[in-house]
Structure formats: structure tokens, C-alpha cells
Design an enzyme around this catalytic site. Structure first.
Site, PDB file in Angstrom:
ATOM      1  N   ASP A   1      -6.976   4.517  -4.397  1.00 41.09           N
ATOM      2  CA  ASP A   1      -7.623   4.367  -3.090  1.00 41.09           C
ATOM      3  C   ASP A   1      -8.221   5.755  -2.813  1.00 41.09           C
ATOM      4  O   ASP A   1      -8.470   6.504  -3.771  1.00 41.09           O
ATOM      5  CB  ASP A   1      -6.608   3.918  -2.014  1.00 41.09           C
TER       6      ASP A   1
ATOM      7  N   LYS B   1       0.864  -1.186   0.000  1.00 42.02           N
ATOM      8  CA  LYS B   1       0.000   0.000   0.000  1.00 42.02           C
ATOM      9  C   LYS B   1       0.894   1.228   0.000  1.00 42.02           C
ATOM     10  O   LYS B   1       2.044   1.152   0.450  1.00 42.02           O
ATOM     11  CB  LYS B   1      -0.866   0.014   1.263  1.00 42.02           C
TER      12      LYS B   1
HETATM   13  P1  NDP Z   1     -12.799   8.068  -2.627  1.00 44.87           P
HETATM   14  O1  NDP Z   1     -11.719   9.046  -2.427  1.00 44.87           O
HETATM   15  O2  NDP Z   1     -13.360   7.876  -3.983  1.00 44.87           O
HETATM   16  O3  NDP Z   1     -14.017   8.373  -1.639  1.00 44.87           O
HETATM   17  C1  NDP Z   1     -13.827   8.416  -0.265  1.00 44.87           C
HETATM   18  C2  NDP Z   1     -15.138   8.816   0.388  1.00 44.87           C
HETATM   19  O4  NDP Z   1     -14.993   8.645   1.797  1.00 44.87           O
HETATM   20  C3  NDP Z   1     -15.493  10.280   0.167  1.00 44.87           C
HETATM   21  O5  NDP Z   1     -16.885  10.416   0.189  1.00 44.87           O
HETATM   22  C4  NDP Z   1     -14.843  10.948   1.377  1.00 44.87           C
HETATM   23  O6  NDP Z   1     -15.436  12.169   1.741  1.00 44.87           O
HETATM   24  C5  NDP Z   1     -15.085   9.907   2.458  1.00 44.87           C
HETATM   25  N1  NDP Z   1     -14.007  10.021   3.446  1.00 44.87           N
HETATM   26  C6  NDP Z   1     -12.680   9.806   3.245  1.00 44.87           C
HETATM   27  N2  NDP Z   1     -11.980  10.020   4.360  1.00 44.87           N
HETATM   28  C7  NDP Z   1     -12.875  10.388   5.287  1.00 44.87           C
HETATM   29  C8  NDP Z   1     -12.758  10.754   6.645  1.00 44.87           C
HETATM   30  N3  NDP Z   1     -11.561  10.766   7.269  1.00 44.87           N
HETATM   31  N4  NDP Z   1     -13.914  11.051   7.306  1.00 44.87           N
HETATM   32  C9  NDP Z   1     -15.115  11.029   6.673  1.00 44.87           C
HETATM   33  N5  NDP Z   1     -15.279  10.706   5.377  1.00 44.87           N
HETATM   34  C10 NDP Z   1     -14.175  10.393   4.700  1.00 44.87           C
HETATM   35  O7  NDP Z   1     -12.213   6.681  -2.058  1.00 44.87           O
HETATM   36  P2  NDP Z   1     -12.732   5.188  -2.340  1.00 44.87           P
HETATM   37  O8  NDP Z   1     -14.192   5.174  -2.534  1.00 44.87           O
HETATM   38  O9  NDP Z   1     -11.857   4.597  -3.365  1.00 44.87           O
HETATM   39  O10 NDP Z   1     -12.352   4.476  -0.957  1.00 44.87           O
HETATM   40  C11 NDP Z   1     -13.281   4.350   0.127  1.00 44.87           C
HETATM   41  C12 NDP Z   1     -12.854   3.229   1.032  1.00 44.87           C
HETATM   42  O11 NDP Z   1     -12.816   2.002   0.303  1.00 44.87           O
HETATM   43  C13 NDP Z   1     -11.456   3.362   1.655  1.00 44.87           C
HETATM   44  O12 NDP Z   1     -11.463   2.761   2.934  1.00 44.87           O
HETATM   45  C14 NDP Z   1     -10.586   2.531   0.717  1.00 44.87           C
HETATM   46  O13 NDP Z   1      -9.415   2.070   1.347  1.00 44.87           O
HETATM   47  C15 NDP Z   1     -11.554   1.385   0.435  1.00 44.87           C
HETATM   48  N6  NDP Z   1     -11.285   0.588  -0.771  1.00 44.87           N
HETATM   49  C16 NDP Z   1     -11.162   1.173  -1.986  1.00 44.87           C
HETATM   50  C17 NDP Z   1     -10.960   0.396  -3.110  1.00 44.87           C
HETATM   51  C18 NDP Z   1     -10.896   0.968  -4.482  1.00 44.87           C
HETATM   52  O14 NDP Z   1     -10.782   0.185  -5.427  1.00 44.87           O
HETATM   53  N7  NDP Z   1     -10.984   2.270  -4.664  1.00 44.87           N
HETATM   54  C19 NDP Z   1     -10.808  -1.069  -2.996  1.00 44.87           C
HETATM   55  C20 NDP Z   1     -11.044  -1.596  -1.672  1.00 44.87           C
HETATM   56  C21 NDP Z   1     -11.251  -0.777  -0.604  1.00 44.87           C
HETATM   57  P3  NDP Z   1     -14.651  13.548   1.433  1.00 44.87           P
HETATM   58  O15 NDP Z   1     -14.654  13.662  -0.069  1.00 44.87           O
HETATM   59  O16 NDP Z   1     -15.450  14.597   2.131  1.00 44.87           O
HETATM   60  O17 NDP Z   1     -13.266  13.389   1.995  1.00 44.87           O
HETATM   61  O1  2IT Z   2      -7.889  -1.449  -0.731  1.00 50.05           O
HETATM   62  C1  2IT Z   2      -7.839  -1.933  -1.878  1.00 50.05           C
HETATM   63  O2  2IT Z   2      -8.008  -3.133  -2.093  1.00 50.05           O
HETATM   64  C2  2IT Z   2      -7.596  -1.016  -2.996  1.00 50.05           C
HETATM   65  N1  2IT Z   2      -7.502   0.196  -2.786  1.00 50.05           N
HETATM   66  C3  2IT Z   2      -7.434  -1.545  -4.389  1.00 50.05           C
HETATM   67  C4  2IT Z   2      -6.062  -2.106  -4.602  1.00 50.05           C
HETATM   68  C5  2IT Z   2      -5.736  -2.500  -6.021  1.00 50.05           C
HETATM   69  O3  2IT Z   2      -4.556  -2.774  -6.239  1.00 50.05           O
HETATM   70  O4  2IT Z   2      -6.614  -2.561  -6.892  1.00 50.05           O
END
Ligand code: NDP
Ligand code: 2IT
Length: 447
Positions: free
Chosen positions: A167, A127
Site C-alpha cells: 500500500d 489491513k
Molecule cells: P505509493 O506509496 O506508491 O504512492 C502514494 C502517492 O500518494 C505518492 O505520490 C504520495 O506522495 C501521495 N501521498 C501519500 N500520502 C499523501 C498525503 N498524506 N498527502 C498527499 N499526498 C500523499 O502508494 P500507492 O500508489 O500504492 O497507493 C495510493 C492509494 O491507492 C492509497 O490510498 C492506497 O490505499 C490505494 N490503493 C493501493 C493499492 C495498491 O495495490 N498499491 C490497491 C488499492 C488501493 P509522497 O511520495 O509525497 O508522499
Molecule cells: O487497498 C488495497 O486494496 C491494497 N492496498 C491492495 C491489497 C492487496 O492485498 O493486494
């Protein structure tokens, strides 16, 4: 509780990683599941195997200097934690958020090792990220930051070495700037060095949707074990980023109704069901705030600034924003309001106390490292397409994702049964992931 053989291992993790609370939390949760494994197969405690799994193979920290639109020089800190490469090249996303520190990246890398093992695909765990805050930055600033970040990170990457993706705060735009800089520096069109790429430059169909869709597929299968489904269910989805948006999309396709979502400024309730086209326009196109949704949608929708989405009565909850966003009190409220299932789209969104509340209540609880594995699994499908210079249709790719999620669910359920804890997906995910990593490490000698 920790097994007495595991206590000293955890104590050493605390001693060696001071102040890294999220990392401690992630390690403790896995170790709590491993007591059952070493009771049954004591050999897994030999050769410092568990100690080695808790120690990253490599941790890289670097300076990221860049220049704002007004000519000011800024400094951020970049990280890449290459946690475990026994199953394949390090694989895992990059997070750009002001809260990112080494302990954050380590916790995410540790989770990623087990998650990636659960997919059954040839990917190790890693990561990375930065404490850079993309909010309010222009495209030019984002590009210059990404170029500077990749200038250092590129030395540590490669399609057979380490393959980042997105992420929080890192999506198609940022990956584009980073891929462009990597290509320029290496003089190679090395598609397999990053995943989550755009469709015209080596990306895979369904990668954008994969994490959200996959989480819904997992919960759908878990609900089916209790003769339930999403049809007619009211659902809460926290966040409104990549994972949240495609979680909402798939729930609506399956006949469920998402009535609330959020961002860090608060949450909206829309009892008619979230208007996804509007949400995508505000969040994906305009990069706006969740309050804008309530204004645009008009009557019938409320915006609650700074509030807790978990107070809204619903049948299913899918935390999809960030770590520790759902605490013990939130969990008790959800249970009191009759929630039947919680599926984690985010990484470690429920605190340990919240997880206990859900488990004690006997509801379905799908932990992130299993439920959100569809994102990284589709990244591995992207790597497959890149290696064979192929490109699959949406239908074919989505079907592969659905099968992978079914297999992950069934493997977690099977292992939970085998270890005498039917329906305990936390135990199932931790043990199934651990066994795959541990067996490979054992085969490769002391590494
Ligand atoms: P994005 O940046 O697209 O969206 C994140 C969302 O979460 C936004 O709405 C943001 O609000 C909110 N957020 C982030 N940090 C905080 C915080 N500290 N407090 C409150 N709200 C918060 O990220 P993703 O959708 O890609 O990721 C979301 C989650 O999913 C994370 O935990 C990530 O690790 C996990 N994940 C992502 C994957 C991927 O493929 N993208 C795969 C597997 C897991 P704001 O815009 O106001 O900050
Ligand atoms: O938390 C996760 O699994 C991710 N942000 C996606 C990782 C990836 O390599 O697609």
C-alpha cells in the site's frame, strides 16, 4: 441519512472507537447504503449481523525497534487489523506512512472487507502498517525496519490465515525484505503468504499495474454506459506512486491525455500529456520528488508547490494518492469546470461532502472500494498461481483483470438499479459487498 435501526449501531461504533475519525467516516458511508437493504430484507438486521461486521475480528498492535545507519535505536508502532475472514484468509495491504494510526488501519480494513467481497474471490479483509516514515531512509534502514516489523507480524500470518501486500510506502522492495524475513523465520518457502512479490520469487505478472489499470477499466465501462470513452479526454491523476503511474499508463493506451499529477509537495501540469517514461524514472528508479519532473521536462510544464491539482480544468479526475484528498470545494471546482467522471484509485480519497457534490451533479462517480479492487483481485490471482505453482503470461493475466473489473462494474450497476438508484455506484458497491459478506456470516453461525 441513517435509517433509525442503524443509528444505534453507528452510535456504538463511535463510542467504542473514540477519535478514529476515518474509521467512523468509512462505517457511516456503508451504513447509509444499508438502510435500503434492511428496508427490503429486514432479516439482515437480525442477530447483530451488522454490529459484528463493524467490529474487527482481531486487532494487533506491536513495537517495532530498529537501528539507523548511524547506530541510533528507533521505535515505531506496527499494526495489523484482521477485520473479517468469512470469505477467506484476511487480505489487504501494509501502509508505511507517518500518519498511520489504529483508526487509519481500521478504516482501510473495513473498506477492504467489502472490496474483497466485490471481487467475488475467496479473500477476507484486513489491513496493516506502521507509522514508520520511509522518506529519506537508506536501503539498509528500510531492510532493518522491514525485518523487525516482520519478526512480530509473522506470528499472525500464513497463506490460509492472513496474506498482506503493499500500500502507500510499501512496494516490491519492502515486500522482498519482509518475504525474506518470513522465509528465514518459518523455514518455509510459503509463496502464498504475501502478494505483490517480484516475478523471480513467486510474483504475478500485472500485479504492479493492476490497481491503476483496473481503475481505468472500471471508469471505461462506466463511461461506455453514457456512450463515452477516454479517447481525447483530458485527465487529472493525483499522486505519482504505484496506483497513479499505472492509471496514467492505461489512460494513455486508451487515447486519453493525463495533464497533471502530484505528490505531497505539490503538482505538475503538462498540457502535452505526462511523459510516463520520465515520471517512472524519477519516481520508481530515483525515488525523487514531483518538482524534479518539471525541471527535467523543461518548458511547457509547470510545478505548483503545495497547490490543489483539482483546480486544473479537465474532463475526468482519478484521485490516486490518499484519503480525504478531495474535499467539497474541490468537487465543486471540478464540476464547474465540466468534469464528467471521477474514479477513485485511492481508498476514500473524496470526502463525504465531495461525494454528495458529484452525485448531485449527476456525473459518474466510481468509489474506491469498487474502482480500485483490481489490485487486490490480482493479488488473489497471484495466490491462485502460487497454489498451483503456475505462472501466467501478461496477456492472460491482464485479460482476467479486465473481466473481473467488468463484472464488478456490472454487479454494482445491477444492484444500484435493483435498489432504485440507477448509476449510484456507491450504493451498488456497498450493498453488493455487504450481501456477500452477510450471507456467508449467516451461514457460518454466530461468529
Ligand atoms: P505509493 O506509496 O506508491 O504512492 C502514494 C502517492 O500518494 C505518492 O505520490 C504520495 O506522495 C501521495 N501521498 C501519500 N500520502 C499523501 C498525503 N498524506 N498527502 C498527499 N499526498 C500523499 O502508494 P500507492 O500508489 O500504492 O497507493 C495510493 C492509494 O491507492 C492509497 O490510498 C492506497 O490505499 C490505494 N490503493 C493501493 C493499492 C495498491 O495495490 N498499491 C490497491 C488499492 C488501493 P509522497 O511520495 O509525497 O508522499
Ligand atoms: O487497498 C488495497 O486494496 C491494497 N492496498 C491492495 C491489497 C492487496 O492485498 O493486494
Amino acid at each position: 441519512m441513517l435509517d433509525e435501526k442503524l443509528e444505534p449501531i453507528y452510535a456504538e461504533v463511535l463510542r467504542r472507537n473514540p477519535g478514529e475519525d476515518e474509521f467512523h467516516q468509512a462505517v457511516r458511508e456503508v451504513l447509509e447504503s444499508l438502510g435500503a437493504v434492511i428496508a427490503k430484507h429486514p432479516g439482515y438486521a437480525d442477530n447483530a449481523l451488522i454490529e459484528r461486521i463493524c467490529e474487527p475480528e482481531r486487532q494487533i498492535i506491536f513495537r517495532v525497534p530498529w537501528v539507523t545507519d548511524t547506530g541510533e535505536v528507533q521505535i515505531n508502532r506496527g499494526f495489523r487489523v484482521q477485520f473479517n475472514s468469512v470469505l477467506g484468509p484476511y487480505k489487504g495491504g501494509l501502509r508505511f506512512h507517518p500518519s498511520v494510526m489504529l483508526g487509519t488501519v481500521k478504516f482501510l480494513g473495513f473498506e477492504q472487507v467489502f472490496k474483497n467481497a466485490l471481487t467475488g474471490m475467496p479473500i477476507g479483509g484486513g489491513k496493516g502498517g506502521s507509522d514508520f516514515d520511509p522518506k529519506g531512509r537508506s536501503n539498509g534502514e528500510i531492510m532493518r525496519f522491514c525485518q523487525s516489523f516482520m519478526t512480530e507480524l509473522s506470528r499472525h500470518l500464513g497463506e490460509h490465515t492472513d496474506v498482506p501486500a503493499g500500500d502507500i510506502g510499501v512496494g516490491r522492495r519492502e515486500l522482498g525484505y519482509m518475504f525474506g524475513q518470513y522465509k528465514r523465520m518459518s523455514n518455509r518457502y510459503e509463496s502464498g503468504v504475501l502478494t505483490g512479490k517480484g516475478l523471480t520469487w513467486g510474483g504475478s505478472r500485472v500485479r504492479t499495474e493492476a490497481t491503476g489499470y483496473g481503475a481505468v477499466f472500471f471508469v471505461e465501462r462506466a463511461l461506455a454506459t453514457r456512450k463515452q470513452g477516454f479517447e481525447g479526454k483530458k485527465v487529472l491523476v493525483s499522486g505519482s506512486g504505484n496506483v497513479a503511474i499505472y492509471t496514467i499508463e492505461k489512460i494513455h493506451q486508451l487515447g486519453g491525455r493525463v495533464i497533471a499529477c502530484s505528490d505531497s509537495s505539490g503538482y505538475v501540469v503538462d498540457n502535452a500529456g505526462i511523459d510516463l517514461a520520465l515520471l517512472k524514472d524519477i519516481k520508481e528508479t530515483k525515488r525523487g520528488r514531483i518538482g524534479d519532473y518539471a525541471i527535467a521536462r523543461g518548458t511547457g510544464t509547470t510545478f505548483v508547490p503545495g497547490g490543489r491539482l483539482w483546480d486544473v480544468p479537465a474532463d475526468i479526475a482519478m484521485p490516486s494518492a490518499t484519503q480525504n484528498e478531495l474535499n467539497g470545494q474541490d468537487a465543486r471546482t471540478l464540476v464547474k469546470n465540466g468534469v464528467i467522471a471521477v474514479g477513485e484509485g485511492a481508498n476514500m480519497p473524496s470526502t463525504p461532502e465531495a461525494v454528495r457534490v458529484f452525485q448531485d451533479a449527476g456525473i459518474i462517480f466510481a468509489p474506491g472500494k469498487a474502482a480500485n479492487a483490481g489490485g487486490v483481485a490480482t493479488s488473489a490471482l497471484e495466490m491462485q498461481q502460487n497454489a498451483s505453482r503456475d505462472s501466467w503470461s501478461f496477456e492472460v493475466t491482464e485479460q482476467k483483470l479486465a473481466t473481473i473489473m467488468k463484472d464488478i462494474h456490472d454487479r454494482c450497476a445491477e444492484v444500484a438499479d435493483e435498489y432504485g438508484s440507477p448509476g449510484n455506484y456507491v450504493l451498488g458497491a456497498n450493498v453488493a459487498g455487504f450481501i456477500r459478506v452477510a450471507d456467508a456470516m449467516d451461514a457460518l453461525g454466530v461468529i
